[in-house]
Design an enzyme around this catalytic site. Sequence first.
Site, PDB file in Angstrom:
ATOM      1  N   PRO A 157       2.152 -60.078 -22.614  1.00  0.00           N
ATOM      2  CA  PRO A 157       3.280 -60.722 -21.940  1.00  0.00           C
ATOM      3  C   PRO A 157       3.338 -62.223 -22.166  1.00  0.00           C
ATOM      4  O   PRO A 157       2.451 -62.813 -22.782  1.00  0.00           O
ATOM      5  CB  PRO A 157       2.994 -60.397 -20.464  1.00  0.00           C
ATOM      6  CG  PRO A 157       1.499 -60.453 -20.394  1.00  0.00           C
ATOM      7  CD  PRO A 157       0.992 -59.909 -21.718  1.00  0.00           C
ATOM      8  N   TRP A 158       4.371 -62.838 -21.575  1.00  0.00           N
ATOM      9  CA  TRP A 158       4.604 -64.266 -21.781  1.00  0.00           C
ATOM     10  C   TRP A 158       3.972 -65.150 -20.710  1.00  0.00           C
ATOM     11  O   TRP A 158       3.919 -66.363 -20.864  1.00  0.00           O
ATOM     12  CB  TRP A 158       6.111 -64.565 -21.826  1.00  0.00           C
ATOM     13  CG  TRP A 158       6.916 -63.972 -20.710  1.00  0.00           C
ATOM     14  CD1 TRP A 158       7.640 -62.810 -20.752  1.00  0.00           C
ATOM     15  CD2 TRP A 158       7.088 -64.492 -19.377  1.00  0.00           C
ATOM     16  NE1 TRP A 158       8.235 -62.575 -19.534  1.00  0.00           N
ATOM     17  CE2 TRP A 158       7.924 -63.592 -18.682  1.00  0.00           C
ATOM     18  CE3 TRP A 158       6.618 -65.623 -18.726  1.00  0.00           C
ATOM     19  CZ2 TRP A 158       8.295 -63.793 -17.356  1.00  0.00           C
ATOM     20  CZ3 TRP A 158       6.978 -65.823 -17.397  1.00  0.00           C
ATOM     21  CH2 TRP A 158       7.817 -64.920 -16.726  1.00  0.00           C
ATOM     22  N   LYS A 180       1.285 -57.735 -30.694  1.00  0.00           N
ATOM     23  CA  LYS A 180       2.638 -58.275 -30.600  1.00  0.00           C
ATOM     24  C   LYS A 180       2.734 -59.139 -29.339  1.00  0.00           C
ATOM     25  O   LYS A 180       2.861 -58.632 -28.233  1.00  0.00           O
ATOM     26  CB  LYS A 180       3.712 -57.181 -30.529  1.00  0.00           C
ATOM     27  CG  LYS A 180       5.133 -57.784 -30.747  1.00  0.00           C
ATOM     28  CD  LYS A 180       6.234 -56.956 -30.159  1.00  0.00           C
ATOM     29  CE  LYS A 180       6.520 -57.283 -28.709  1.00  0.00           C
ATOM     30  NZ  LYS A 180       7.072 -58.661 -28.471  1.00  0.00           N
ATOM     31  N   PRO A 181       2.667 -60.458 -29.517  1.00  0.00           N
ATOM     32  CA  PRO A 181       2.858 -61.343 -28.363  1.00  0.00           C
ATOM     33  C   PRO A 181       4.326 -61.350 -27.943  1.00  0.00           C
ATOM     34  O   PRO A 181       5.203 -60.839 -28.644  1.00  0.00           O
ATOM     35  CB  PRO A 181       2.434 -62.714 -28.888  1.00  0.00           C
ATOM     36  CG  PRO A 181       1.807 -62.478 -30.226  1.00  0.00           C
ATOM     37  CD  PRO A 181       2.389 -61.215 -30.742  1.00  0.00           C
ATOM     38  N   GLU A 210      -0.193 -51.935 -17.696  1.00  0.00           N
ATOM     39  CA  GLU A 210      -0.367 -52.805 -16.528  1.00  0.00           C
ATOM     40  C   GLU A 210       1.001 -53.391 -16.267  1.00  0.00           C
ATOM     41  O   GLU A 210       1.480 -54.249 -17.005  1.00  0.00           O
ATOM     42  CB  GLU A 210      -1.417 -53.888 -16.808  1.00  0.00           C
ATOM     43  CG  GLU A 210      -1.889 -54.595 -15.534  1.00  0.00           C
ATOM     44  CD  GLU A 210      -1.026 -55.762 -15.144  1.00  0.00           C
ATOM     45  OE1 GLU A 210      -0.052 -55.530 -14.378  1.00  0.00           O
ATOM     46  OE2 GLU A 210      -1.304 -56.878 -15.569  1.00  0.00           O
ATOM     47  N   GLU A 246       7.958 -62.780 -27.572  1.00  0.00           N
ATOM     48  CA  GLU A 246       8.778 -63.643 -28.439  1.00  0.00           C
ATOM     49  C   GLU A 246       9.075 -64.991 -27.782  1.00  0.00           C
ATOM     50  O   GLU A 246       9.496 -65.937 -28.463  1.00  0.00           O
ATOM     51  CB  GLU A 246      10.099 -62.948 -28.794  1.00  0.00           C
ATOM     52  CG  GLU A 246      11.060 -62.716 -27.651  1.00  0.00           C
ATOM     53  CD  GLU A 246      10.820 -61.395 -26.923  1.00  0.00           C
ATOM     54  OE1 GLU A 246      11.767 -60.896 -26.291  1.00  0.00           O
ATOM     55  OE2 GLU A 246       9.673 -60.881 -26.977  1.00  0.00           O
ATOM     56  N   CYS A 298       1.063 -61.572 -12.384  1.00  0.00           N
ATOM     57  CA  CYS A 298       1.119 -60.221 -11.834  1.00  0.00           C
ATOM     58  C   CYS A 298       0.220 -60.069 -10.622  1.00  0.00           C
ATOM     59  O   CYS A 298       0.465 -59.217  -9.763  1.00  0.00           O
ATOM     60  CB  CYS A 298       0.761 -59.196 -12.915  1.00  0.00           C
ATOM     61  SG  CYS A 298      -0.834 -59.489 -13.700  1.00  0.00           S
ATOM     62  N   GLU A 347       9.412 -56.943  -7.643  1.00  0.00           N
ATOM     63  CA  GLU A 347       8.628 -58.070  -8.144  1.00  0.00           C
ATOM     64  C   GLU A 347       9.557 -59.192  -8.608  1.00  0.00           C
ATOM     65  O   GLU A 347      10.324 -59.021  -9.555  1.00  0.00           O
ATOM     66  CB  GLU A 347       7.740 -57.618  -9.305  1.00  0.00           C
ATOM     67  CG  GLU A 347       6.794 -58.695  -9.785  1.00  0.00           C
ATOM     68  CD  GLU A 347       5.864 -58.207 -10.887  1.00  0.00           C
ATOM     69  OE1 GLU A 347       4.702 -58.620 -10.900  1.00  0.00           O
ATOM     70  OE2 GLU A 347       6.308 -57.404 -11.735  1.00  0.00           O
ATOM     71  N   LYS A 371      17.075 -65.128 -12.814  1.00  0.00           N
ATOM     72  CA  LYS A 371      16.692 -63.931 -12.059  1.00  0.00           C
ATOM     73  C   LYS A 371      16.030 -64.304 -10.741  1.00  0.00           C
ATOM     74  O   LYS A 371      16.314 -63.714  -9.688  1.00  0.00           O
ATOM     75  CB  LYS A 371      15.751 -63.070 -12.902  1.00  0.00           C
ATOM     76  CG  LYS A 371      15.161 -61.883 -12.153  1.00  0.00           C
ATOM     77  CD  LYS A 371      13.951 -61.321 -12.872  1.00  0.00           C
ATOM     78  CE  LYS A 371      13.139 -60.423 -11.938  1.00  0.00           C
ATOM     79  NZ  LYS A 371      11.868 -59.981 -12.525  1.00  0.00           N
TER      80      LYS A 371
END
Length: 426
Positions: free
Chosen positions: A157-158, A182-183, A257, A185, A291, A390, A341
């Site tokens: 994730p970022w 794959k990180p 996760e 983007e 998280c 979340e 968001k």
Amino acid sequence: MKPNVPTPTNICSYVHGEFVTPANQHTLPIINPATEAQVSRLHEADAAEVDLAVQAARASFDSGVWSRQSTDRRQATLLRVRDLIFKHAEELATLECLNTGIPYMQLKKLHIPGAGVQFQFHSEAASQLKGELHQQRSGYQLQVSREPAGVAALISPWNGPINLSCTKIAAALAYGNSCVLKPSEYTPLAFKKLMEIFQEAGIPDGVVNMVNGRGVVTGAALVEHPGVDLVSFTGGGNSGKIVNSIAAKSLKRTTMELGGKSANIILESADLEVALDGALASIFTGNGQQCLAGSRILVQKSIAREFISKFVARAQAIRIGDPFDPATELGPLAYRAHMDKVLDYVKVARDEGAVLHCGGSRAPGFEKGLYLEPIVVEANSNAMRICQEEVFGPFATFLEFDTLEEAIAIANDSEFGLVSYLWSND
């Protein structure tokens, strides 16, 4: 002040020990959330480029250059990775800060050292791996041994790019697997340096590969590739469902996760000042984008008014600013759509009848940058959306309870199940 570290102008895939010349001409801008200026660009890997990375991982695995290496030799290599991460902590933290907005001091003191420790932990755990021998039936013996699974697709994730990626990479490598990372983007800047560290440490070419791009393009091609044996994904629940459904078509193993809405329970027997420090740190560290955040703060009624009042006063005093400033406690959110968001949830809270104690808008005094004021709301029911969904930002939601049993019931009344916190001196 930002350390003098060169910023890569282009982010490309890394395959079999080399940064590849991208065949796909589609690029994505890499934005500094503190200034909203473009600082680099990412070349998105298409299905053909993903195939090259998976082929390289498969060839390295089948060759045995890493998968059949002795555990002690793998351990020595992974400890060199740890040492190099520590050595280059300033550079990694600088690049991470530039495209995440997480305060530099948090990255340098927590995230980057944590990434290095992952390689030590998993290499030590792998050295203790044991087989099993079962003798339940007369005349028969069943021997169980453990072998590397193969090629792992690692989707990170970022919100903690290097740290959370290294958690996956270290676990995969310690047991002899090859991998394709794959990180996100949104936050790829520090990964060029990380790949160079792997090479310098002596990890054989093809054992660690990297592709970059959006989930719907690069991620989907990676998960559905027949050469991938298992998938490890960290991210949102909806994306996790998509990843799982793609992987299920070819019966790939998956590890997910998918976030949390964790309860932070404050009992009247707690040291309130210590609990206050813990509650603030658990929701506002990392700009609230973690998280493990204690985003539902459950406070016993006898102390609720005092605790909430002190929490709000402390939240309003949090220092918002340039993430490279050592005094900054809260930096900008990672990207604009995510900031929007989080702000949408302020409207959700108001519509549901929650009390907004502070925050709720962009931080004043910043002409540019994705800065929000710390947001504190008080809910009247755990059924409200702000208690069940979340938000993933600097957004704390308070609930009151009477007894510990009630607090536990509220904590468990959630579709998430990641962590929980409990403050008490009893």
